[in-house]
Design a protein around this motif. Structure first.
Motif, PDB file in Angstrom:
ATOM      1  N   ILE A 130    -107.024 -78.791 -87.114  1.00 55.73           N
ATOM      2  CA  ILE A 130    -106.682 -77.482 -86.533  1.00 55.73           C
ATOM      3  C   ILE A 130    -107.733 -76.444 -86.942  1.00 55.73           C
ATOM      4  O   ILE A 130    -108.051 -75.522 -86.183  1.00 55.73           O
ATOM      5  N   TYR A 148    -102.372 -85.778 -80.697  1.00 60.67           N
ATOM      6  CA  TYR A 148    -101.707 -85.518 -81.974  1.00 60.67           C
ATOM      7  C   TYR A 148    -100.428 -86.358 -82.041  1.00 60.67           C
ATOM      8  O   TYR A 148     -99.461 -86.092 -81.318  1.00 60.67           O
ATOM      9  N   LEU A 162    -100.177 -74.353 -82.062  1.00 59.63           N
ATOM     10  CA  LEU A 162    -100.899 -75.111 -81.031  1.00 59.63           C
ATOM     11  C   LEU A 162    -100.478 -74.655 -79.633  1.00 59.63           C
ATOM     12  O   LEU A 162    -101.312 -74.539 -78.727  1.00 59.63           O
ATOM     13  N   SER A 166    -102.958 -73.055 -76.876  1.00 56.30           N
ATOM     14  CA  SER A 166    -103.071 -73.624 -75.517  1.00 56.30           C
ATOM     15  C   SER A 166    -102.928 -72.520 -74.477  1.00 56.30           C
ATOM     16  O   SER A 166    -103.664 -72.478 -73.497  1.00 56.30           O
ATOM     17  N   VAL A 175    -104.035 -80.203 -75.307  1.00 55.17           N
ATOM     18  CA  VAL A 175    -103.300 -80.811 -76.429  1.00 55.17           C
ATOM     19  C   VAL A 175    -102.308 -81.820 -75.870  1.00 55.17           C
ATOM     20  O   VAL A 175    -101.505 -81.487 -74.996  1.00 55.17           O
ATOM     21  N   HIS A 177     -99.331 -84.108 -77.169  1.00 53.41           N
ATOM     22  CA  HIS A 177     -98.454 -84.513 -78.277  1.00 53.41           C
ATOM     23  C   HIS A 177     -97.949 -85.922 -78.009  1.00 53.41           C
ATOM     24  O   HIS A 177     -97.462 -86.212 -76.910  1.00 53.41           O
TER      25      HIS A 177
END
Ligand SMILES: Cc1cc2nc3c(=O)[nH]c(=O)nc-3n(C[C@H](O)[C@H](O)[C@H](O)COP(=O)(O)OP(=O)(O)OC[C@H]3O[C@@H](n4cnc5c(N)ncnc54)[C@H](O)[C@@H]3O)c2cc1C
Ligand code: FES
Length: 341
Positions: A130, A148, A162, A166, A175, A177
């Protein structure tokens, strides 16, 4: 990195922030007199010395704050089952306490020319990522992607931050997840090559990193663009130096570092790092215990023995990487080149 004596200082804990059920961020107060010594690059770590049951234990924690973006120095610790220091830091550390800290170090850093970045994090491995992510975006990197992986939603550290990043950076930041309880385990096909020419940064549990690294290599990512950080504790008790029995002891060893390439005197029993430093070479290092990876070097000639090599992945060892702080030559001729790892 410099060869100045590292030395430790006592820093006050400004705040402890609850991130998830088993992770806390620790914000440290750096007084004006220490600002210069605590200047850092995104991806670097602090070394903490923490007393647990009467023993002083040394552990590294990546800075999750970003230089030039965040005013404060922040590390984020996730509790490891049976882990001595992480349990102490996550369960009972309070604001106002003093922590013994060694200034920032580490070579898992953003290259100055990186325009596109692909990040792969698992669990607490998000901490250096990060910092790199925020620094890259603030510095104008064209494109940043992050895969992630976490066990479940409740384990996701920095979820809100995050999401906010974004929204702020739109198409420049992607990103993804990955939740094991929803998506299953990450498989090679889930790892994309990332933006063209990207530098790839990996940090997370060993099986996750091994899978991602193997996939990226298969996709043709050059090793110069692959950066790996391994979260390990020092061996306990510290291993005895590896014996050089039966090996030849050279009188000089070859050291290459940045623009320097020369033979330096070698005294029996020295590590290659000690030989380089004794001859005035500003070789990179931090822990000197074989677990941070800062002193990684490519063995160009000869052979060495090492007491500890936890910081190196099996792939790195296959490529001929060694840890200069652990390596003692066993051949008449020995030459290394310090490299980014
Ligand atoms: C460069 C770097 C950066 C890092 N950054 C972070 C970070 O940002 N955040 C983070 O959370 N971590 C980070 N780490 C990992 C961190 O330094 C510690 O390794 C981690 O917190 C575990 O330490 P511990 O003392 O809690 O566990 P340890 O006490 O070292 O235990 C580790 C494991 O070994 C087991 N164990 C403990 N004692 C024994 C024993 N005597 N015999 C057998 N097994 C034993 C434990 O059960 C546990 O599973 C980083 C590591 C490195 C090298
Ligand atoms: S200095 Fe940390 S592994 Fe060598």
């Amino acid at each position: 990195m410099t060869t100045e004596p590292r030395g430790t200082v006592m820093l006050r804990v400004a705040r402890v922030v609850e991130e998830t059920r088993d992770a806390r961020s620790i914000v440290l107060e750096v007084p004006p007199a220490l600002v210069e010594r605590f200047r850092y690059r995104a991806g670097q770590f602090l070394t903490l010395f923490v007393e647990v049951d009467g023993a002083k234990l040394k552990r590294c924690y990546s800075l999750a704050s970003a230089p030039g973006v965040d005013a404060e120095h922040k590390v984020t610790v996730k509790r490891v089952d049976g882990g001595r220091v992480s349990t102490r830091l996550v369960s009972s550390l309070r604001a106002g306490e003093l922590l013994e800290v060694e200034p920032p170090a580490g070579r898992f850093v953003l290259p100055a020319d990186a325009r596109a970045i692909a990040l792969y994090g698992g669990g607490s491995g998000i901490t250096p990522l990060i910092s790199i992510l925020k620094t890259a975006l603030a510095g104008g990197a064209a494109q940043v992607t992050l895969l992630y992986a976490n066990r479940d939603e409740g384990s996701v550290i920095f979820r809100d931050e995050l999401d906010a990043l974004s929204r702020r950076y739109g198409a420049r930041l992607s990103v993804r997840h990955w939740l094991d309880d929803r998506d299953g385990r990450v498989s090679p096909g889930d790892v994309a090559r990332g933006p063209e020419g990207a530098h790839h940064f990996l940090c997370g549990p060993e099986p996750f990193m091994a899978l991602v690294e193997a996939r990226l290599v298969a996709l043709g990512v050059p090793s110069s663009h692959l950066h790996v950080e391994r979260f390990v504790s020092p061996a306990d008790p510290a291993p005895a130096p590896a014996p050089t029995v039966g090996g030849d002891v050279p009188e000089r060893v070859g050291i290459e570092h940045e623009a320097i390439a020369r033979d330096v005197p070698y005294v029996a029993g020295q590590t290659l790092l000690e030989a380089a430093l004794a001859d005035g070479i500003d070789a990179p290092y931090s822990c000197r215990d074989g677990f941070c990876g800062c002193c990684a070097a490519l063995l160009l000639e000869g052979q060495v023995t090492m007491a500890a090599d936890d910081a190196l992945t099996p792939d790195a060892k296959k490529k001929g990487l060694i840890l200069a702080c652990q390596a003692r030559p066993t051949t008449k001729r020995c030459k290394i080149r310090f490299v980014e790892y």
